[in-house]
Design an enzyme around this catalytic site. Structure first.
Site, PDB file in Angstrom:
ATOM      1  N   HIS A   1      33.721   4.673  17.745  1.00 16.64           N
ATOM      2  CA  HIS A   1      34.539   4.225  18.872  1.00 16.64           C
ATOM      3  C   HIS A   1      33.975   2.909  19.414  1.00 16.64           C
ATOM      4  O   HIS A   1      32.769   2.687  19.426  1.00 16.64           O
ATOM      5  CB  HIS A   1      34.546   5.262  19.989  1.00 16.64           C
ATOM      6  CG  HIS A   1      35.180   6.557  19.592  1.00 16.64           C
ATOM      7  ND1 HIS A   1      35.452   7.547  20.512  1.00 16.64           N
ATOM      8  CD2 HIS A   1      35.597   7.035  18.390  1.00 16.64           C
ATOM      9  CE1 HIS A   1      36.008   8.583  19.893  1.00 16.64           C
ATOM     10  NE2 HIS A   1      36.103   8.285  18.598  1.00 16.64           N
TER      11      HIS A   1
ATOM     12  N   CYS B   1      31.647   8.658  24.291  1.00 24.37           N
ATOM     13  CA  CYS B   1      31.492   7.286  24.743  1.00 24.37           C
ATOM     14  C   CYS B   1      30.977   7.216  26.175  1.00 24.37           C
ATOM     15  O   CYS B   1      30.156   6.363  26.503  1.00 24.37           O
ATOM     16  CB  CYS B   1      32.808   6.542  24.586  1.00 24.37           C
ATOM     17  SG  CYS B   1      33.256   6.311  22.853  1.00 24.37           S
TER      18      CYS B   1
ATOM     19  N   GLU C   1      33.542   1.797  22.401  1.00 26.69           N
ATOM     20  CA  GLU C   1      32.583   1.928  23.502  1.00 26.69           C
ATOM     21  C   GLU C   1      31.201   2.361  23.001  1.00 26.69           C
ATOM     22  O   GLU C   1      30.187   1.865  23.475  1.00 26.69           O
ATOM     23  CB  GLU C   1      33.063   2.950  24.541  1.00 26.69           C
ATOM     24  CG  GLU C   1      34.434   2.681  25.097  1.00 26.69           C
ATOM     25  CD  GLU C   1      35.514   3.477  24.376  1.00 26.69           C
ATOM     26  OE1 GLU C   1      35.683   3.308  23.142  1.00 26.69           O
ATOM     27  OE2 GLU C   1      36.198   4.271  25.044  1.00 26.69           O
TER      28      GLU C   1
ATOM     29  N   CYS D   1      35.999   8.578  25.893  1.00 31.24           N
ATOM     30  CA  CYS D   1      35.886  10.014  25.620  1.00 31.24           C
ATOM     31  C   CYS D   1      34.499  10.493  26.076  1.00 31.24           C
ATOM     32  O   CYS D   1      33.671   9.696  26.524  1.00 31.24           O
ATOM     33  CB  CYS D   1      36.094  10.285  24.123  1.00 31.24           C
ATOM     34  SG  CYS D   1      34.718   9.741  23.087  1.00 31.24           S
TER      35      CYS D   1
END
Length: 158
Positions: A57, A90, A59, A87
């Site tokens: 991801h 993250c 992030e 999420c």
């Protein structure tokens, strides 16, 4: 505290990065780390491809870079702008790196409604605020903001 001029500028920049990722066949997510003076430190798009890294991801990847380059006391004065709500994984990375402020576009709830039960995005129903509130340091959160614009980036990707 929300600074609409600056916050919307960098949030829209994350949308543009996510849109560019989508145009290249990459999941449409992006993150932008900005210092206390409003200057970009790092940018990152989703890293799922080419290795099918489910933890890639934007992030999480940008926080790995940031935590190698900067100490938590510096990052505490920075803002992370993300095209969609971080999420749980993250949010944990953001917390551990020490970023003091997060501004996001698309909510996790709305993302789940868009992606359904897509195998490449098994969205967690755990708001980032709950993850941050569970920690020992404060992380200021603003979002969802400009959610209709953020949602448009996701159209056609899932």
């Amino acid at each position: 505290m929300l600074n609409p001029t600056l916050d919307y500028r960098w949030l829209r920049h994350s949308f543009a990065l996510a849109e560019d990722a989508k145009s290249r066949g990459i999941h449409p997510f992006a993150a932008v780390l900005v210092d206390a003076n409003g200057e970009i430190l790092l940018e990152q798009i989703n890293g799922y491809l080419p290795d099918l890294d489910m933890t890639g991801h934007a992030e999480r990847l940008i926080m790995t870079q940031a935590s190698k380059l900067y100490r938590p006391d510096f990052l505490n004065q920075c803002t992370l702008y993300v095209s969609a709500e971080p999420c749980a994984m993250c949010a944990g990375a953001i917390y551990w790196a020490g970023v003091g402020r997060v501004v996001y576009g698309l909510s996790e709830t709305r993302l789940k409604a868009l992606t359904g039960n897509h195998p490449e995005n098994p969205t967690l129903a755990l708001p980032c605020r709950i993850v941050f509130e569970s920690g020992q340091r404060t992380t200021e959160v603003h979002g969802p903001l400009l959610e209709a614009e953020a949602e448009q980036v996701q159209h056609g990707a899932w």
